[in-house]
Design a protein around this motif. Structure first.
Motif, PDB file in Angstrom:
ATOM      1  N   LEU A 148     107.656  47.838  14.088  1.00 38.86           N
ATOM      2  CA  LEU A 148     107.875  49.212  13.624  1.00 38.86           C
ATOM      3  C   LEU A 148     108.057  49.251  12.112  1.00 38.86           C
ATOM      4  O   LEU A 148     107.476  50.104  11.423  1.00 38.86           O
ATOM      5  N   ALA A 160     104.796  48.823  10.540  1.00 38.31           N
ATOM      6  CA  ALA A 160     103.989  50.041  10.651  1.00 38.31           C
ATOM      7  C   ALA A 160     104.410  51.076   9.616  1.00 38.31           C
ATOM      8  O   ALA A 160     103.562  51.752   9.012  1.00 38.31           O
ATOM      9  N   ALA A 185     101.891  53.954  15.050  1.00 36.87           N
ATOM     10  CA  ALA A 185     102.886  52.930  15.339  1.00 36.87           C
ATOM     11  C   ALA A 185     102.710  52.305  16.719  1.00 36.87           C
ATOM     12  O   ALA A 185     102.921  51.101  16.883  1.00 36.87           O
TER      13      ALA A 185
END
Length: 272
Positions: free
Chosen positions: A75, A78, A94
């Motif tokens: 995450l 991303a 994501a």
């Protein structure tokens, strides 16, 4: 990072809107400290997404906390790579990023005995198809059903099943039922008499190489073919006494060689 509980639960639409605003702030931020604060805010908005996606991979041999950690690292990656306008929303960008990192983790870190990548990828496909077929057939699909659905041979399906045992093989030290019973090794282990005499056979083989062909043939006749000394004497045209003396001389040489070898081994062990 602050606890996720500090961020109240909001709808997807509200989260997308807040995320877009935060990315705009990130674009115009004037310091590294401010950028890190904004990145942290975005990450906290999607921690529940990481938990949900990690949950899809539970029960496959990797600890839940490890899966969540991998998803959260993905995450963060991303967030740092996302460019607004290149996807319908940050969540749409994501999700495949997190999913890809989880799959790579399984591929690169999850296997104790790693099979070829072809089998790893086929295993993922079979897992997906298996659940669909179970719903469709109302029963556990056979290897033939799976092979037809994926477009591979039955042998490939069985090879995947065999390779899957290398993902998290059962330890021989684990208990088969409870802590009061011995581990699996106790049930699998067995005394191997052949193994116990392996060292002696190796040493004897080395000693026999020091004998000539005639001496080795004499030992073969007496101790392998089981001929008596008189039978050996008649076969070789010598007396039984000559056979006896020759055998004694040979066995003494072999004995001395083995004793010398054992003495050398003990000396090396003491020195080490």
């Amino acid at each position: 990072m602050a606890p996720h509980a500090a961020y109240p639960r909001i709808s997807f639409a509200e989260r997308d809107l807040e995320t877009a605003e935060l990315f705009e702030q990130l674009r115009t931020s004037g310091s590294a400290e401010e950028s890190e604060r904004i990145v942290e805010q975005i990450v906290h908005l999607y921690l529940d997404l990481c938990t949900t996606m990690a949950g899809r991979y539970e029960g496959r041999g990797i600890e839940h906390d490890d899966l969540v950690q991998v998803a959260r690292l993905a995450l963060v990656k991303a967030v740092r790579r996302y460019e607004p306008g290149h996807a319908p929303s940050f969540a749409a960008y994501a999700v495949p990023t997190i999913s890809g990192e989880l799959k790579r983790w399984f591929r690169d870190r999850g296997w104790v005995v790693r099979p070829p990548r072809r089998l790893q990828e086929l295993r993922v496909n079979l897992q997906s198809v298996r659940s669909e077929l179970e719903q469709e057939l109302g029963a556990t699909p056979s290897d033939a059903d799976l092979a037809e659905a994926v477009g591979v041979s039955v042998e490939d399906v069985r090879e995947v099943a065999s390779a899957a045992t290398g993902f998290r093989p059962l330890s021989l030290d684990c208990s088969p039922a409870d802590d009061e019973r011995p581990g699996l090794a106790a049930f699998l282990a067995a005394d191997d008499e052949e193994m116990a005499g392996a060292d002696d056979r190796v040493c004897l083989s080395e000693a026999l190489t020091a004998l000539d062909d005639d001496e080795r043939e004499l030992l073969l006749m007496r101790y392998v073919e089981g001929m008596t000394q008189r039978e050996i004497g008649e076969a070789r045209g010598v007396s039984q006494m000559q056979v006896s003396r020759t055998l004694r001389r040979i066995t003494l040489r072999l004995h001395d060689h083995l004793v010398d070898h054992q003495g050398t081994d003990r000396a090396l062990t003491t020195a080490s």
